[in-house]
Scaffold this active site. Structure first.
Site, PDB file in Angstrom:
ATOM      1  N   CYS A 110     -17.483 -22.049 -17.303  1.00 40.16           N
ATOM      2  CA  CYS A 110     -17.982 -20.842 -16.620  1.00 40.16           C
ATOM      3  C   CYS A 110     -17.942 -20.884 -14.909  1.00 40.16           C
ATOM      4  O   CYS A 110     -17.309 -19.719 -14.371  1.00 40.16           O
ATOM      5  CB  CYS A 110     -19.427 -20.697 -16.868  1.00 40.16           C
ATOM      6  SG  CYS A 110     -19.956 -19.145 -16.414  1.00 40.16           S
ATOM      7  N   CYS A 193     -26.343 -18.131  -9.553  1.00 40.00           N
ATOM      8  CA  CYS A 193     -26.244 -17.211 -10.466  1.00 40.00           C
ATOM      9  C   CYS A 193     -27.748 -17.110 -11.089  1.00 40.00           C
ATOM     10  O   CYS A 193     -28.325 -18.154 -11.175  1.00 40.00           O
ATOM     11  CB  CYS A 193     -25.138 -17.380 -11.385  1.00 40.00           C
ATOM     12  SG  CYS A 193     -23.653 -17.446 -11.008  1.00 40.00           S
ATOM     13  N   CYS A 215     -21.216 -27.055  -8.829  1.00 40.58           N
ATOM     14  CA  CYS A 215     -20.282 -25.985  -9.099  1.00 40.58           C
ATOM     15  C   CYS A 215     -18.725 -26.264  -9.137  1.00 40.58           C
ATOM     16  O   CYS A 215     -18.120 -25.442 -10.104  1.00 40.58           O
ATOM     17  CB  CYS A 215     -20.381 -24.679  -8.742  1.00 40.58           C
ATOM     18  SG  CYS A 215     -20.312 -24.260  -7.063  1.00 40.58           S
TER      19      CYS A 215
HETATM   20  S1  SF4 Z   1     -23.599 -20.904 -11.545  1.00 38.78           S
HETATM   21 FE1  SF4 Z   1     -22.608 -19.013 -12.400  1.00 38.78          FE
HETATM   22  S2  SF4 Z   1     -20.406 -19.651 -12.761  1.00 38.78           S
HETATM   23 FE2  SF4 Z   1     -21.769 -21.384 -12.809  1.00 38.78          FE
HETATM   24  S3  SF4 Z   1     -22.283 -21.715 -14.987  1.00 38.78           S
HETATM   25 FE3  SF4 Z   1     -23.914 -20.685 -14.103  1.00 38.78          FE
HETATM   26  S4  SF4 Z   1     -23.578 -18.460 -14.426  1.00 38.78           S
HETATM   27 FE4  SF4 Z   1     -21.659 -19.451 -14.674  1.00 38.78          FE
END
Ligand code: SF4
Length: 219
Positions: A110, A193, A215
């Site tokens: 993701c 997020c 991330c």
């Molecule tokens: S931070 Fe955003 S991009 Fe990363 S896993 Fe979570 S929802 Fe997905």
């Protein structure tokens, strides 16, 4: 060895001096990566005070908090700028390709399609980028240089706040009376997020309950 500083000891420079050096050597082929956290508030002020036409980009995952989208719009109004946007796929397109709730099933993938791939696009054509990374945010960030060559993306990476503490950031914000994302006042020390961010100190609210800590933008 590559050098941006021409023999200056970059580690001895203040945050303002790092910003000055990077803008002087690289503008307009350098941009601030802004995720609308408190470090972004500090860097927007430092950079745009020095160079009102400095470039700023953000990564829109389509899963940011409503408060972040509002603060983004307020930031553009305050400084009279248009922030460059690089996005991941729409939620519908992601669901069609990878199924629902990818953030829960495979957060690495993701982040890869919503953050890492858009970042690569954002950095294309630049000679440098500026980040709000600080060494005391996590063990993986402890070795962050104030300016270094980013091997993965092949451009300069500057982190002017690398040796700042949380208190240094808040002191600058108070001194300059800067606006901050209201989520900070509601206990979110680090912002990402909606699906993966909880209130918490430091980065403990990011991907809480999983082994994931980054991330992939800075490691
Ligand atoms: S931070 Fe955003 S991009 Fe990363 S896993 Fe979570 S929802 Fe997905």
């Amino acid at each position: 060895m590559r050098t941006l500083s021409g023999g200056i000891d970059v580690e001895a420079l203040t945050a303002h001096e790092v910003v000055d050096l990077v803008l002087e050597r690289l503008h307009p082929r350098v941009a601030l990566a802004c995720s609308f956290q408190k470090e972004g508030s500090v860097l927007l002020d430092m950079i745009l005070t020095r160079e009102p036409r400095a470039r700023v980009f953000t990564l829109d995952t389509h899963l940011l908090f409503p408060e972040t989208y509002r603060f983004w719009a307020e930031t553009e109004r305050r400084y009279g700028i248009e922030i460059e946007v690089h996005s991941g796929p729409s939620l519908g397109r992601q669901a069609a390709t990878h199924g629902d709730a990818l953030w829960r099933r495979d957060p690495e993938l993701c982040c890869s399609i919503r953050k890492v791939a858009p970042l690569a696009r954002a950095l294309g054509g630049l000679d440098g980028w500026i980040t709000g990374v600080r060494r005391d945010q996590s063990a993986t960030r402890a070795g962050t240089p104030k300016v270094g060559w980013d091997d993965r993306h092949e451009l300069w990476k500057a982190s002017p706040l690398a040796d700042w503490s949380d208190e240094d950031v808040w002191a600058y914000i108070r001194e300059r009376d800067l606006p901050v994302n209201p989520l900070h006042e509601r206990g979110y020390a680090s912002l990402g997020c909606t699906h993966c961010t909880r209130p918490g100190e430091g980065r403990e609210g990011r991907w809480a309950g999983t082994a994931k800590t980054e991330c992939g933008l800075h490691v």
